[in-house]
Write an enzyme that holds these catalytic residues in place. Sequence first.
Site, mmCIF file in Angstrom:
data_model
loop_
_atom_site.group_PDB
_atom_site.id
_atom_site.type_symbol
_atom_site.label_atom_id
_atom_site.label_comp_id
_atom_site.label_asym_id
_atom_site.label_seq_id
_atom_site.Cartn_x
_atom_site.Cartn_y
_atom_site.Cartn_z
ATOM 1 N N GLY A 114 -0.438 -1.230 -6.716
ATOM 2 C CA GLY A 114 0.325 -2.127 -5.851
ATOM 3 C C GLY A 114 0.206 -1.781 -4.384
ATOM 4 N N ALA A 115 -0.989 -1.415 -3.959
ATOM 5 C CA ALA A 115 -1.180 -0.890 -2.600
ATOM 6 C C ALA A 115 -1.489 -1.961 -1.564
ATOM 7 C CB ALA A 115 -2.307 0.149 -2.611
ATOM 8 N N ASN A 116 -1.399 -3.228 -1.933
ATOM 9 C CA ASN A 116 -1.771 -4.267 -0.968
ATOM 10 C C ASN A 116 -0.640 -4.628 -0.014
ATOM 11 O OD1 ASN A 116 -0.441 -5.379 -3.216
ATOM 12 N ND2 ASN A 116 -1.177 -7.431 -2.724
ATOM 13 N N GLY A 153 3.869 -3.659 1.213
ATOM 14 C CA GLY A 153 5.107 -2.930 1.024
ATOM 15 C C GLY A 153 4.957 -1.433 0.893
ATOM 16 N N GLY A 213 3.607 0.393 -1.443
ATOM 17 C CA GLY A 213 2.288 0.855 -1.848
ATOM 18 C C GLY A 213 1.321 0.914 -0.690
ATOM 19 N N SER A 220 14.040 3.404 -9.132
ATOM 20 C CA SER A 220 14.933 2.633 -8.268
ATOM 21 C C SER A 220 16.375 3.049 -8.515
ATOM 22 C CB SER A 220 14.774 1.140 -8.576
ATOM 23 O OG SER A 220 15.823 0.373 -8.017
ATOM 24 N N TYR A 230 15.562 -5.422 -15.363
ATOM 25 C CA TYR A 230 15.039 -4.558 -14.304
ATOM 26 C C TYR A 230 15.562 -3.135 -14.480
ATOM 27 C CZ TYR A 230 13.938 -2.781 -9.636
ATOM 28 O OH TYR A 230 13.451 -2.032 -8.588
#
Length: 302
Positions: free
Chosen positions: A21-23, A25, A27, A150, A176
Site C-alpha cells: 500500500g505504498a502509493n 498515505g 505507506g 489501529s 474493521y
Amino acid sequence: MAKWTTADIPDQTGRTAIVTGANSGLGFETAAALATEGARVVLAVRDLDRGKAAAERIVAATPAARVELRRLDLGALADVRTAAEEIKAAHPRIDLLINNAGVMYPPKQRTADGFELQFGTNHLGHFALTGLLLEHLLPVPGSRVVTVSSVGHRLRAAIHFDDLNFDRKYTRMEAYGQSKLANLLFTYELQRRLTAAGQGTAALAAHPGGSNTELGRHLPAVIRVPAMRLLSQSAAMGALPTLRAATDPAARGGQYYGPGGPGGLRGYPVLAESSKQSHDTEIARRLWAVSEELTGVSYGLS
C-alpha cells in the site's frame, strides 16, 4: 524523552524493504522515508499507475532513491502468491516487510476468494504474504516484519470464529475491529513462534493514531470532516510509529508502537499498549490455524 523522528532512522543502505500500500498515505510516507535513508524499497501496490506516480514523487525528492514497483492485490490470494514469487526472484534478501495496506469501513464487500473485504485484505492477505516471503527474511540478520494495526482493534472488536465473514449481520466497525485485532494477534503469535524456533527475525506492530489519509474515505462526512480536523495528524506523522518499529535499533520483537499523545491519536511514536484480548494466546493460536487453513499458507513454525 526526546521525540523520535525520521532524523533518527539509521542508515538503511544495503537493506531491502517491501511496503504494501505504498502509493499513498502512510505507506507512501513510510516508503519515502526508507528510500531517503538508502534502502531499496519495493512499492507493493494494487494500482500500478498510482504506484508509478508515487515512485516518481519519491525519486523527485531523493534522486538517488532506489524504488521499484510490484503489483499486489491483497484481496486475491492467487495474486498474493504471484507477487511473492516475483519479489523472491528479484530479492533473495529481504530486511523489512511492512504490512501497511488496508481498507476501513467499506460497504459490505468480498475479496476474490469470498472473504469479508476487511478481514480478507487487512489480515488474511498479509498473513499469506508474510508466510510466503518469510524464507527470504529468516536468514537476514536484523530482519523485521512490521504490521500496521489501529486503535480500532479495541472498538467492538472480537474474532468471530463462528462468522468470520459477517454473513449473518455485517457491521462496518465490528468487521474493521476484527481485522485490526487480527493484525495484533498475528504479530504476537508470529513473534512467539519465531522465538520458539530460534529465529532472529522480529515481528512488531504499529498504529498511526488518527491520521488524515484516504483510509477514512468510507466514513460518513458528518463524522469524517470534524474528526480529521480535530483528532487527526498528517500521514507523515502517522507513519512514524511504523518507521520506528522498522528501524529503531532499540525496538524488539513483540513490541507495539503508536503516537504518544492523548488517546494515542496524535504525537511522536512511543511504546504503546494493546488490548488484553490481543494478548490472548488461545485466541491467537486458533486464529493462526484458521488463517493457515483459509489461505493455504503454512509457515512451518510451531
